[in-house]
Scaffold this active site. Structure first.
Site, PDB file in Angstrom:
ATOM      1  N   TYR A 197      39.328  -6.124  33.335  1.00 17.39           N
ATOM      2  CA  TYR A 197      38.551  -6.250  32.097  1.00 17.39           C
ATOM      3  C   TYR A 197      37.612  -7.448  32.192  1.00 17.39           C
ATOM      4  CZ  TYR A 197      37.563  -6.975  27.122  1.00 17.39           C
ATOM      5  OH  TYR A 197      36.933  -7.153  25.917  1.00 17.39           O
ATOM      6  N   LYS A 201      33.384  -7.611  32.140  1.00 14.39           N
ATOM      7  CA  LYS A 201      32.603  -8.412  31.198  1.00 14.39           C
ATOM      8  C   LYS A 201      31.712  -9.425  31.930  1.00 14.39           C
ATOM      9  CE  LYS A 201      33.888  -6.440  27.422  1.00 14.39           C
ATOM     10  NZ  LYS A 201      32.899  -5.693  26.607  1.00 14.39           N
TER      11      LYS A 201
END
Length: 327
Positions: A197, A201
């Site tokens: 994750y 990002k």
């Protein structure tokens, strides 16, 4: 005498600044801006992805209160219709359009979505709010499966970038447009337990800051929002660094949406939204990276354990917690 008074004033100022920082829920530039500029969004067309729940739903409601025209997207059409029904009290029904969309559906499908969005209101889309995100529960980096990696990047990176690439030419033709990207604190600092994750990002941040540098002289604005842990009605929030319901003080989804709109309407290039200690870690990694990474190394394994135990993955106590020995 005057030297003592000067020192006292200086110490008082430093203490006041530290106290303000301890209670802050955003970076100092963001908090300095004050209120959102209504004139920047009133009667403008705002397209929000991930608008069926969490931060996206709250953003839709707050933009509506400021007089914006809305296009709301997500995969769940029934939930989008629910959000639209709740928005009618804040906006005329014709001022809210529902556009179901799956960011992982591929370029052809996304192009059709862009064409529909551009046709809903005269003048096309003014603000594209990239809020949709995919996140799995926390786990060790080496335990993440190939399917989870692909699912995360398909939505957070590939779908978001493709949608931007397809919409940007319409904005460029008009000479104006604003991308508001709900990224994450995990895109500014390493996030033990959320390696994939976090990687997605970091990729999003790199793309959009580069895009802004290329297109800023052609009327295109980009605001990247980096929220830390956010409290939402369903326990999670797109763009937050959180995908579980572990304890710990978080910024409310309403406050996160409010500060997001403040950042966008003031034209900030990047804004951080978080309580402590996440906010402090972001500052350390940005300005004192050796110390910041040392802190993250100290909490890394402990944070993965805390998440597995449904504990507080954002506690300062992780610095002092003893790593369990393997048996």
């Amino acid at each position: 005498m005057f030297a003592i008074v000067g020192i006292s004033i200086g110490v008082s100022a430093v203490l006041a600044l530290l106290a303000k920082f301890a209670l802050a829920d955003g970076d100092f530039t963001l908090l300095w801006c004050g209120r959102a500029k209504r004139e920047e969004v009133e009667d403008k067309v705002v397209w929000i992805t991930g608008a069926s729940r969490g931060i996206g739903e709250v953003l839709a409601k707050q933009f509506a209160c400021l007089g914006a025209k809305l296009i709301i997207s997500a995969r769940n059409e029934a939930e989008l219709e629910r959000v639209k029904a709740e928005l009618v009290g804040k906006h005329a029904p014709e001022g809210v359009k529902v556009l179901p969309m799956d960011l992982s559906s591929g370029e052809t499908s996304l192009l059709e979505a862009v064409k529909k969005a551009e046709s809903f209101f005269p003048g096309g889309v003014d603000y594209m709010v990239h809020n949709a995100a995919y996140e799995r529960p926390k786990s060790a980096a080496i335990d993440v499966t190939e399917d989870a990696i692909k699912a995360t990047f398909n939505v957070n990176v590939f779908g978001t970038i493709i949608l931007t690439r397809l919409l940007a030419p319409f904005m460029l033709k008009r000479g104006k447009g604003h991308f508001v990207v709900i990224s994450s604190a995990a895109g500014k600092t390493p996030a033990p337990g959320q390696a994939v994750y976090s990687a997605s990002k970091y990729a999003v941040n790199g793309y959009f800051h580069s895009l802004r540098s290329e297109l800023c002289k052609k009327g295109i604005k980009v605001t990247v929002i980096c929220p830390g842990p956010i409290e939402t009605s369903n326990g999670t929030g797109a763009g937050s660094t959180e995908a579980d319901t572990s304890s710990g003080k978080r910024v409310s989804s309403e406050r996160c949406a409010e500060l997001t709109i403040v950042a966008a309407t003031h034209g900030l290039k990047e804004a951080w939204i978080s309580n402590q200690p996440v906010l402090a870690v972001m500052y350390l990694v940005q300005y004192l990276p050796s110390i910041g990474y040392w802190v993250l190394d100290k909490v890394g394994a402990n944070r993965v354990d805390a998440a597995a135990e449904k504990g507080n993955a954002y506690s300062l106590g992780l610095l002092f917690r003893q790593k369990r020995k393997l048996t």
